[in-house]
Write an enzyme that holds these catalytic residues in place. Structure first.
Site, PDB file in Angstrom:
ATOM      1  N   CYS A  10     -12.533   6.705   0.348  1.00 19.99           N
ATOM      2  CA  CYS A  10     -12.488   6.921  -1.118  1.00 19.99           C
ATOM      3  C   CYS A  10     -11.869   5.725  -1.830  1.00 19.99           C
ATOM      4  O   CYS A  10     -11.069   5.892  -2.774  1.00 19.99           O
ATOM      5  CB  CYS A  10     -11.725   8.202  -1.476  1.00 19.99           C
ATOM      6  N   HIS A  69      -7.178   4.864  -4.910  1.00 17.39           N
ATOM      7  CA  HIS A  69      -8.107   5.880  -4.394  1.00 17.39           C
ATOM      8  C   HIS A  69      -9.036   6.255  -5.556  1.00 17.39           C
ATOM      9  O   HIS A  69      -8.632   6.174  -6.726  1.00 17.39           O
ATOM     10  CB  HIS A  69      -7.264   7.083  -3.968  1.00 17.39           C
ATOM     11  N   LYS A  76      -0.964  16.954   2.196  1.00 15.16           N
ATOM     12  CA  LYS A  76      -0.533  15.814   3.019  1.00 15.16           C
ATOM     13  C   LYS A  76       0.960  15.906   3.319  1.00 15.16           C
ATOM     14  O   LYS A  76       1.519  15.097   4.042  1.00 15.16           O
ATOM     15  CB  LYS A  76      -0.834  14.496   2.294  1.00 15.16           C
ATOM     16  N   GLN A 118       0.346   9.372  -0.960  1.00 12.11           N
ATOM     17  CA  GLN A 118       0.702   8.859   0.370  1.00 12.11           C
ATOM     18  C   GLN A 118       2.170   8.481   0.464  1.00 12.11           C
ATOM     19  O   GLN A 118       2.602   7.982   1.508  1.00 12.11           O
ATOM     20  CB  GLN A 118      -0.173   7.625   0.705  1.00 12.11           C
ATOM     21  N   ASP A 132       0.229   7.446  -8.493  1.00 13.52           N
ATOM     22  CA  ASP A 132      -0.386   8.324  -7.499  1.00 13.52           C
ATOM     23  C   ASP A 132       0.492   8.297  -6.251  1.00 13.52           C
ATOM     24  O   ASP A 132       0.479   7.323  -5.493  1.00 13.52           O
ATOM     25  CB  ASP A 132      -1.809   7.827  -7.203  1.00 13.52           C
TER      26      ASP A 132
HETATM   27  C1  LIG Z   1      -3.830   7.808  -2.479  1.00  8.81           C
HETATM   28  C2  LIG Z   1      -4.590   9.074  -2.659  1.00  8.81           C
HETATM   29  N1  LIG Z   1      -4.826   9.523  -3.900  1.00  8.81           N
HETATM   30  C3  LIG Z   1      -5.487  10.664  -4.123  1.00  8.81           C
HETATM   31  C4  LIG Z   1      -5.988  11.422  -3.092  1.00  8.81           C
HETATM   32  C5  LIG Z   1      -6.750  12.679  -3.403  1.00  8.81           C
HETATM   33  O1  LIG Z   1      -6.066  13.805  -2.998  1.00  8.81           O
HETATM   34  P1  LIG Z   1      -6.749  15.261  -3.162  1.00  8.81           P
HETATM   35  O2  LIG Z   1      -8.120  15.145  -2.563  1.00  8.81           O
HETATM   36  O3  LIG Z   1      -5.854  16.160  -2.397  1.00  8.81           O
HETATM   37  O4  LIG Z   1      -6.787  15.555  -4.618  1.00  8.81           O
HETATM   38  C6  LIG Z   1      -5.775  10.991  -1.777  1.00  8.81           C
HETATM   39  C7  LIG Z   1      -6.324  11.769  -0.637  1.00  8.81           C
HETATM   40  O5  LIG Z   1      -6.867  11.243   0.296  1.00  8.81           O
HETATM   41  C8  LIG Z   1      -5.066   9.793  -1.564  1.00  8.81           C
HETATM   42  O6  LIG Z   1      -4.856   9.336  -0.324  1.00  8.81           O
END
Ligand SMILES: Cc1ncc(COP(=O)(O)O)c(C=O)c1O
Length: 408
Positions: free
Chosen positions: A366, A125, A228, A205, A202
């Site tokens: 993203c 992401h 989430k 998910q 990260d």
């Molecule tokens: C894999 C992953 N990393 C990071 C993020 C970013 O999360 P946040 O916008 O809550 O910081 C997301 C959110 O869509 C995500 O799916």
């Protein structure tokens, strides 16, 4: 209490929003990878905090201040037990984006230099990509990319081969937000550790959909976001190894993160408070603590199994729609289906589906470099959670066939 066979229909009833209508149709919410819906227990915990206990934390000695502090620190302890880590290694912050930026600016910026590399996977992401690009620009380090196989799994041989001596840090998603691929982060972190590479996982998910034991993964940093995980927005967690956190300078300065302030020098607080400048999202973390209680009451293994069932059903229901292409077919993937239908733009599909009451995400999620890999400019993404039903999936397949005939 974890039961052997949860009553999924009763559990769905815990989510007030799922009873509403959208465009005159019953809402079908298939956008949980974007943000999850919230059970009444979470909404009530936030409501109760503001009605009964609202005060700032760690500052006031009065009763409300003590109650707020105890509830906020209690949430940290719940999260620590949930993730099998020490509470004093958990930095509470606003989300994954903040958590990874904290590692980037506080751990990486003072350490990296020209000649060093940051290794990322193609499926990250932007939150686990752009902060590293910014650090690379400022330090002269370069970004290396580990590529994927056509099914959306990581090419592990290539990843391990890319762990050359110049690589100082590896950023890897536990689960891809577009493909649903579950990466073998334990094995990856073990290989990285052998080579002295610091790992940033990260888990945005992963944590909402499976039991995650951070200690057994063996990473250096693990980040995820609370919204989430059935928790409120504006909550997130960074876990870091104690030795890293202790060696890191503060990221933001202000109240709460200090021990003593003088104009000729300030003594910073110990981790995790060193990284929690200012008034935190107290109500949000109390809500996130309630979310953890709620999810543990169902059982993360049961949630994982339920979502696997829903994914299997959805994959079968969508696969034979004419012109359907599904991105990400790695074995054991999480309950996310990114897809395109020949001749139909993803945004048009999502718009027409919305008219039918279905909430799916469309666009690039993203993850621009990942879509470039698949040679598409956008996909639709249906992401499922344990509160979805087989009936919703069947209705979705029917609606998709209908909107396809209007577009393709
Ligand atoms: C894999 C992953 N990393 C990071 C993020 C970013 O999360 P946040 O916008 O809550 O910081 C997301 C959110 O869509 C995500 O799916």
């Amino acid at each position: 209490m974890t039961t052997a066979t949860p009553d999924w229909s009763a559990i769905r009833g815990d989510f007030p929003l799922l009873t509403r209508e959208v465009n005159g149709k019953p809402l079908v919410y298939f956008d949980s990878a974007n943000t999850s819906q919230k059970p009444a227990a979470v909404i009530e915990a936030v409501d109760d905090f503001y009605r009964q206990h609202n005060a700032n934390v760690s500052r006031a000695v009065h009763t409300l201040g003590s109650e707020a502090t105890e509830a906020y620190e209690g949430a940290r302890r719940k999260l620590a037990a949930f993730l099998n880590v020490r509470a004093d290694e958990l930095v509470l912050c606003s989300g994954t984006t903040f958590a990874i930026n904290l590692v980037a600016y506080s751990w990486a910026l003072p350490r990296l230099k020209a000649g060093d590399s940051i290794l990322l996977t193609r499926m990250e992401h932007h939150a686990n990509m752009v902060p590293w690009q910014l650090i690379a620009e400022r330090t002269g380090a370069r970004i290396k990319v580990a590529e994927l196989r056509p099914d959306g799994s990581l090419d592990l041989d290539a990843l391990h081969a890319a762990m050359t001596p110049d690589v100082k840090l590896l950023g890897v998603a536990h689960v891809s937000n577009v493909l649903g691929t579950v990466n073998p982060v334990r094995e990856i972190c073990k290989e990285a550790r052998k080579r002295g590479i610091v790992t940033v996982v990260d888990g945005s998910q992963a944590v909402p959909h499976m039991a995650v034991d951070i200690t057994s993964i063996g990473c250096d940093f693990y980040a995820f976001t609370g919204h989430k995980l059935c928790g409120p927005t504006g909550t997130g967690v960074l876990w870091g190894r104690r030795e890293h956190l202790e060696a890191m300078p503060p990221f933001l300065g202000g109240g709460e993160m200090i021990k003593e302030v003088r104009f000729d020098g300030t003594v910073f607080n110990t981790p995790p408070h060193r990284f929690e400048a200012g008034t935190p999202n107290i109500a949000g973390f109390i809500g996130l603590g309630a979310a953890v209680d709620y999810l543990q009451g169902i059982g993360m293994d049961a949630i994982h199994a339920r979502e696997a069932q829903l994914l299997a059903r959805a994959t079968a229901a969508l696969s034979d729609i004419p012109g359907m292409r599904i991105f990400g077919t790695a074995p054991g993937k999480a309950a996310i289906i990114s897809f395109a239908i020949e001749g139909a733009h993803a945004h048009d599909l999502a718009t027409l589906l919305d008219i039918e009451g279905f909430a799916v995400r469309s666009g690039q999620h993203c993850a621009h470099p990942l879509l470039q890999f698949f040679g598409v400019s956008a996909t639709c993404r249906a992401s499922f959670a344990f509160y979805n039903t087989e009936d919703e999936i069947e209705r979705f397949a029917t609606a998709l066939r209908k909107v396809r005939t209007l577009l393709a």
